[in-house]
Design a protein around this motif. Structure first.
Motif, mmCIF file in Angstrom:
data_model
loop_
_atom_site.group_PDB
_atom_site.id
_atom_site.type_symbol
_atom_site.label_atom_id
_atom_site.label_comp_id
_atom_site.label_asym_id
_atom_site.label_seq_id
_atom_site.Cartn_x
_atom_site.Cartn_y
_atom_site.Cartn_z
ATOM 1 N N ASN A 126 30.005 51.831 4.845
ATOM 2 C CA ASN A 126 29.499 52.170 6.171
ATOM 3 C C ASN A 126 30.293 53.337 6.732
ATOM 4 O O ASN A 126 31.201 53.836 6.088
ATOM 5 C CB ASN A 126 29.574 50.944 7.093
ATOM 6 N N GLY A 127 29.959 53.766 7.911
ATOM 7 C CA GLY A 127 30.689 54.898 8.487
ATOM 8 C C GLY A 127 29.899 55.726 9.472
ATOM 9 O O GLY A 127 30.470 56.540 10.202
ATOM 10 N N GLU A 187 29.111 57.628 5.366
ATOM 11 C CA GLU A 187 29.410 56.535 4.427
ATOM 12 C C GLU A 187 29.933 57.092 3.103
ATOM 13 O O GLU A 187 30.952 56.635 2.569
ATOM 14 C CB GLU A 187 28.148 55.705 4.180
ATOM 15 N N GLU A 214 35.834 52.850 16.949
ATOM 16 C CA GLU A 214 36.454 52.686 15.623
ATOM 17 C C GLU A 214 36.402 53.975 14.822
ATOM 18 O O GLU A 214 37.362 54.329 14.121
ATOM 19 C CB GLU A 214 35.761 51.558 14.857
ATOM 20 N N LYS A 215 35.281 54.693 14.888
ATOM 21 C CA LYS A 215 35.128 55.897 14.079
ATOM 22 C C LYS A 215 36.188 56.938 14.421
ATOM 23 O O LYS A 215 36.692 57.638 13.533
ATOM 24 C CB LYS A 215 33.732 56.504 14.258
ATOM 25 N N THR A 224 39.529 55.876 12.844
ATOM 26 C CA THR A 224 39.516 56.087 11.394
ATOM 27 C C THR A 224 39.609 57.568 11.055
ATOM 28 O O THR A 224 40.372 57.973 10.164
ATOM 29 C CB THR A 224 38.236 55.481 10.791
ATOM 30 N N ASP A 263 36.334 46.989 14.089
ATOM 31 C CA ASP A 263 35.306 46.735 13.074
ATOM 32 C C ASP A 263 36.009 46.259 11.806
ATOM 33 O O ASP A 263 36.465 47.072 10.992
ATOM 34 C CB ASP A 263 34.500 47.999 12.782
ATOM 35 N N SER A 297 34.971 47.958 8.412
ATOM 36 C CA SER A 297 34.901 49.417 8.289
ATOM 37 C C SER A 297 35.447 49.843 6.929
ATOM 38 O O SER A 297 36.651 49.763 6.675
ATOM 39 C CB SER A 297 35.714 50.090 9.401
#
Length: 510
Positions: free
Chosen positions: A38-39, A59, A168-169, A172, A207, A210
């Motif tokens: 995912n992503g 992703e 979250e993105k 990351t 998440d 993730s």
């Protein structure tokens, strides 16, 4: 470790930059690809298919399927030329990663994409989109990988992680940016790993599944010296991303360092088989074309590292023999790649019948050829052929091959040959009853293996077993039980739960 990963994905006849961006063999646009984790997230676009390709690109990027990620991002731009984040994704994914740098021409291409994305986002983008694009602008000036532009980008992302703490993105992507900034002062890879842990740990709170955060967390805990911290999350990756060979492989970065050598072999064999299936799907020759896929060599060699430590003959030969066949006739390759290919000969000499080992043709590459002779010598030593071992040692260069430079891996490659020469010389001394001489030779090899910079090249280690096993064996032959026990403990420090060292410990105790 991250440092050694700089070359891990390249095939034996290619440079890392070529390996990252090699052309797809697929006819027509790349389809949406599932099974890569995912992503993605919802972006500003009125074209649902562009949204789907953007998410797929992210992703694939987090799964280190680099060229597929770039192709997906560019397909998103084709579907919606006015999509700012599609252009951002194209620029982001076409840039440097923790494993690959890009040249000035590629950086300039990315700068133009980001500038266009900035104009589009100014008209209809969200605040988060404008922030991400503005941050990426910093990387587009002198930012091809571990340079000043990469540092400015990482610092900009640090600010965004504070500004958008619940996304979250962002957490990351911030970690990924920091992992690609230049080293300076007292900062080393261990410190860099520790620096990104808070971002990734918080991302996994936001998440827990993730795949990007988990992927980077495994790398970060490994280089920080605490691989056991990521065991639970690492084991999720093959389930969350069953078609992503690199993510299927990633748990081995934990398994190896906590002593789960068989598990490290198994996940890499699975990753290798995914690569073979992918090569077949792309119309490549599965035996040769697969070596052009990024990270295939890395998966093979890491699998060999686990299999050799676990004494898994079947997996070692399944991975090692194709590596021998592929590398045997190569006439040009980097020092690191020549040296990692030696693992194929280590496996063959350990598990093939002696006559089959001795029938293997010598490779052409100088470092690989020296390791070929070392491996033959090991096989002959197990057969008790003292003259044969001496003959193989005579074919090895006592002082290595050429210059020794840290920056091109020739130092580390030569240190591998230094270890091999001393180990084989120690075998001869043991066979001749010169146990004290053998101990001195094995000790020299062990100190190279455990010293700087060699010990930091661990992706997996270039030398497949802890040489302290041999210093312990020499101590036993000398009748020094206490000394043998101390050497065994040192071996277990080098490789936790090494089954051979543990068996030796049990025998000494008895």
């Amino acid at each position: 470790m991250l440092r050694s990963a700089l070359l891990a994905g390249a095939c034996l006849m290619a440079t890392p930059a070529l390996a990252q961006h090699h052309a797809s063999s697929m006819d027509g646009p790349q389809p949406l690809l599932d099974g890569y984790g995912n992503g993605g997230w919802e972006i500003t676009t009125d074209v649902p298919e562009a949204q789907a390709y953007f998410s797929n690109a992210m992703e694939l990027g987090h799964a280190f399927a680099h060229q597929k990620a770039i192709d997906a991002a560019r397909r998103a731009v084709e579907l919606d030329p006015n999509c700012a984040m599609c252009l951002w994704a194209d620029a982001l994914l076409s840039g440097p990663t923790i494993n690959y740098t890009v040249d000035a021409e590629r950086t300039e291409e990315n700068r133009l994409k980001t500038a266009r994305a900035k104009d589009l986002a100014a008209a209809n983008g969200t605040e988060l989109e404008r922030d991400l694009i503005a941050a990426l602008e910093h990387r587009d000036y002198d930012g091809g990988g571990r340079s000043e532009g990469d540092l400015r980008y990482a610092n900009a992302m640090r600010h965004l992680a504070v500004k958008h703490p619940r996304v979250e993105k962002v957490q990351t992507l911030t970690a990924a940016a920091i992992m690609n900034e230049p080293m300076s002062g007292d900062l080393d890879f261990s410190a860099l790993g520790k620096a990104v842990l808070p971002y990734l740990e918080w991302a996994m709170v936001l998440d827990p599944d993730s795949t990007g955060a988990i992927h980077y967390y495994v790398h970060a805990t490994e280089v920080a010296g605490i691989p056991e911290a990521s065991i639970d999350v690492a084991e999720k990756l093959p389930v969350l991303a069953p078609k992503a060979s690199h993510l299927v492989h990633m748990p081995s970065h934990v398994f190896y360092w906590v002593g789960r050598y068989q598990d490290a072999a198994d996940v890499n064999l699975a990753a290798v088989n995914i690569g073979i299936s992918e090569a077949e799907a792309l119309g490549m020759n599965p035996n040769e074309g697969v070596w052009d896929l990024p990270y295939h060599v890395h998966n093979v060699v890491f699998g060999l590292g686990g299999a050799l430590m676990a004494d898994d003959a079947k997996t070692a030969l399944e991975l090692g023999l194709p590596l021998i066949e592929h590398s045997r006739d190569a006439e040009e390759a980097g020092f690191y790649l020549q040296t990692v290919a030696g693992a194929g000969y280590f496996a063959a000499s350990r598990y093939l019948p002696l006559d089959e080992t001795m029938a293997l043709e010598a490779p052409k590459l100088p470092f690989l050829k020296a390791l070929y002779h070392y491996a033959r010598g090991e096989a002959l030593a197990r057969a008790g052929d003292l003259a044969g071992v001496k003959a193989e040692l005579a074919e090895m260069p006592p002082e290595g091959v050429g210059e020794r430079k840290r920056e091109d891996f020739s130092l580390l490659a030569n240190q591998t040959l230094d270890i091999a020469y001393r180990v084989l010389s120690g075998r001869i001394a043991m066979m001749e009853g010169r146990n004290e001489d053998a101990y001195d030779l094995f000790l020299e090899a062990a100190e190279i293996q455990e010293g700087e910079p060699y010990k930091f090249l661990a992706d997996p280690p270039l030398w497949w077993f802890p040489v302290r096993r041999e210093t312990a064996a020499a101590k036993l032959a000398m009748g020094d039980i206490e000394g043998a026990e101390q050497e065994i403990e040192r071996a277990l420090d080098v490789r936790p739960l090494d089954p051979v060292a543990m068996a030796m410990s049990g025998n000494v105790a008895d």
